[in-house]
Design a protein around this motif. Structure first.
Motif, PDB file in Angstrom:
ATOM      1  N   UNK A 111      40.923  88.953   1.421  1.00 31.67           N
ATOM      2  CA  UNK A 111      40.032  89.891   2.202  1.00 31.67           C
ATOM      3  C   UNK A 111      40.929  91.071   2.577  1.00 31.67           C
ATOM      4  N   UNK A 112      39.963  92.143   2.548  1.00 36.83           N
ATOM      5  CA  UNK A 112      40.627  93.447   2.973  1.00 36.83           C
ATOM      6  C   UNK A 112      39.737  93.960   3.878  1.00 36.83           C
ATOM      7  N   UNK A 113      40.393  94.124   5.085  1.00 28.34           N
ATOM      8  CA  UNK A 113      39.427  94.720   6.365  1.00 28.34           C
ATOM      9  C   UNK A 113      40.056  96.204   6.504  1.00 28.34           C
ATOM     10  N   UNK A 114      39.233  97.125   6.675  1.00 30.45           N
ATOM     11  CA  UNK A 114      39.583  98.538   7.132  1.00 30.45           C
ATOM     12  C   UNK A 114      38.913  99.022   8.380  1.00 30.45           C
ATOM     13  N   UNK A 115      39.486  99.511   9.297  1.00 31.12           N
ATOM     14  CA  UNK A 115      38.660  99.884  10.416  1.00 31.12           C
ATOM     15  C   UNK A 115      38.994 101.518  10.756  1.00 31.12           C
ATOM     16  N   UNK A 116      38.015 102.180  11.171  1.00 31.74           N
ATOM     17  CA  UNK A 116      38.062 103.642  11.351  1.00 31.74           C
ATOM     18  C   UNK A 116      37.329 103.919  12.668  1.00 31.74           C
ATOM     19  N   UNK A 117      38.083 104.926  13.277  1.00 34.18           N
ATOM     20  CA  UNK A 117      37.358 105.348  14.393  1.00 34.18           C
ATOM     21  C   UNK A 117      37.181 107.004  14.030  1.00 34.18           C
ATOM     22  N   UNK A 118      35.978 107.309  14.006  1.00 32.69           N
ATOM     23  CA  UNK A 118      35.378 108.690  13.367  1.00 32.69           C
ATOM     24  C   UNK A 118      35.561 109.774  14.519  1.00 32.69           C
ATOM     25  N   UNK A 119      35.634 109.436  15.713  1.00 36.78           N
ATOM     26  CA  UNK A 119      35.412 110.522  16.698  1.00 36.78           C
ATOM     27  C   UNK A 119      36.539 111.088  17.351  1.00 36.78           C
ATOM     28  N   UNK A 120      37.956 110.432  16.998  1.00 32.52           N
ATOM     29  CA  UNK A 120      39.066 110.741  17.771  1.00 32.52           C
ATOM     30  C   UNK A 120      39.572 112.347  17.560  1.00 32.52           C
ATOM     31  N   UNK A 121      39.453 112.684  16.407  1.00 33.01           N
ATOM     32  CA  UNK A 121      40.111 114.236  16.406  1.00 33.01           C
ATOM     33  C   UNK A 121      38.990 115.275  15.868  1.00 33.01           C
ATOM     34  N   UNK A 122      38.777 116.324  16.099  1.00 29.72           N
ATOM     35  CA  UNK A 122      37.659 117.021  15.775  1.00 29.72           C
ATOM     36  C   UNK A 122      37.990 117.833  14.483  1.00 29.72           C
ATOM     37  N   UNK A 123      39.177 117.763  14.003  1.00 28.09           N
ATOM     38  CA  UNK A 123      39.675 118.297  12.774  1.00 28.09           C
ATOM     39  C   UNK A 123      40.001 117.110  11.639  1.00 28.09           C
ATOM     40  N   UNK A 124      39.518 115.953  11.919  1.00 31.40           N
ATOM     41  CA  UNK A 124      39.770 114.733  11.112  1.00 31.40           C
ATOM     42  C   UNK A 124      38.633 114.070  11.020  1.00 31.40           C
ATOM     43  N   UNK A 125      38.306 113.576   9.806  1.00 33.85           N
ATOM     44  CA  UNK A 125      36.804 112.607   9.707  1.00 33.85           C
ATOM     45  C   UNK A 125      37.151 111.426  10.289  1.00 33.85           C
ATOM     46  N   UNK A 126      38.561 110.770  10.323  1.00 39.67           N
ATOM     47  CA  UNK A 126      38.650 109.566  11.120  1.00 39.67           C
ATOM     48  C   UNK A 126      40.119 109.030  11.087  1.00 39.67           C
ATOM     49  N   UNK A 127      40.357 108.160  11.877  1.00 39.21           N
ATOM     50  CA  UNK A 127      41.781 107.588  11.972  1.00 39.21           C
ATOM     51  C   UNK A 127      41.694 106.140  11.661  1.00 39.21           C
ATOM     52  N   UNK A 128      42.549 105.317  10.954  1.00 37.50           N
ATOM     53  CA  UNK A 128      42.199 103.859  10.829  1.00 37.50           C
ATOM     54  C   UNK A 128      43.178 103.251  10.214  1.00 37.50           C
ATOM     55  N   UNK A 129      42.953 101.870  10.211  1.00 36.79           N
ATOM     56  CA  UNK A 129      44.069 101.107   9.518  1.00 36.79           C
ATOM     57  C   UNK A 129      43.375  99.947   8.480  1.00 36.79           C
ATOM     58  N   UNK A 130      44.299  99.173   7.655  1.00 35.89           N
ATOM     59  CA  UNK A 130      43.783  98.425   6.799  1.00 35.89           C
ATOM     60  C   UNK A 130      44.679  97.309   6.751  1.00 35.89           C
ATOM     61  N   UNK A 131      43.986  96.248   6.433  1.00 36.10           N
ATOM     62  CA  UNK A 131      44.961  95.019   6.169  1.00 36.10           C
ATOM     63  C   UNK A 131      44.418  94.078   5.104  1.00 36.10           C
ATOM     64  N   UNK A 132      45.353  93.522   4.154  1.00 35.90           N
ATOM     65  CA  UNK A 132      44.724  92.726   3.140  1.00 35.90           C
ATOM     66  C   UNK A 132      45.423  91.238   3.404  1.00 35.90           C
ATOM     67  N   UNK A 133      44.788  90.176   3.136  1.00 41.24           N
ATOM     68  CA  UNK A 133      45.192  88.845   3.363  1.00 41.24           C
ATOM     69  C   UNK A 133      44.741  88.095   2.264  1.00 41.24           C
ATOM     70  N   UNK A 134      45.794  87.144   1.504  1.00 43.59           N
ATOM     71  CA  UNK A 134      45.460  86.278   0.410  1.00 43.59           C
ATOM     72  C   UNK A 134      45.738  84.896   0.697  1.00 43.59           C
ATOM     73  N   UNK A 135      44.854  83.797   0.699  1.00 40.59           N
ATOM     74  CA  UNK A 135      45.325  82.559   0.770  1.00 40.59           C
ATOM     75  C   UNK A 135      46.128  82.238  -0.552  1.00 40.59           C
ATOM     76  N   UNK A 136      47.030  81.294  -0.421  1.00 37.51           N
ATOM     77  CA  UNK A 136      47.808  80.492  -1.496  1.00 37.51           C
ATOM     78  C   UNK A 136      46.898  79.997  -2.383  1.00 37.51           C
ATOM     79  N   UNK A 137      47.214  79.778  -3.785  1.00 36.96           N
ATOM     80  CA  UNK A 137      46.277  79.240  -4.472  1.00 36.96           C
ATOM     81  C   UNK A 137      46.615  77.683  -4.509  1.00 36.96           C
TER      82      UNK A 137
END
Length: 137
Positions: A111-137
């Protein structure tokens, strides 16, 4: 748009060749989140992008029927549950909680999850973070 399946495949080639990618893009939810006093006054808009790698035996699509794949509804349900559980201080911890909850599903291998807050800075589209997790085969 770049292929998320190939991006997962860079981590483990089997993710690109033995899985199907499912995605939810810019899912918008009002979230109680933030460390600043003004952020505690009201919910903020957040966008969620979620990508899943599902092994082909869980989503063979051998017939044109929902039973042949993974229904996206559970992704929205997990986001709603994690968002609604309490006030979150950090996007990082919320992002991690969503990723871990999704990865608990037996059909989800990565899974990859990315979160974004679009209303933080007036001069930026958004601020965010991302995480990737994988199960062992």
């Amino acid at each position: 748009m770049n292929s998320i399946l190939l991006a997962f495949g860079a981590l483990d080639a089997r993710l690109a060749t033995h899985c199907r990618a499912l995605s939810l893009r810019r899912h918008e939810v009002a979230v109680r989140i933030g460390v600043h006093a003004h952020e505690r006054q009201a919910a903020q808009r957040m966008w969620f992008d979620v990508d899943l790698c599902v092994k082909l035996d869980h989503a063979p699509a051998a017939r044109d029927d929902i039973s042949q794949t993974v229904d996206y509804d559970f992704i929205r349900d997990i986001v709603a549950r994690e968002v609604g559980s309490h006030h979150h201080e950090l996007q990082e911890s919320l992002c991690d909680a969503i990723a871990q909850a999704i990865l608990q599903r037996p059909e989800v291998h990565a899974v990859r999850v990315a979160t974004r807050k679009p209303d933080v800075y007036p001069d930026s589209a958004s601020v965010g973070v991302e995480r990737v997790c994988i199960k062992p085969w």
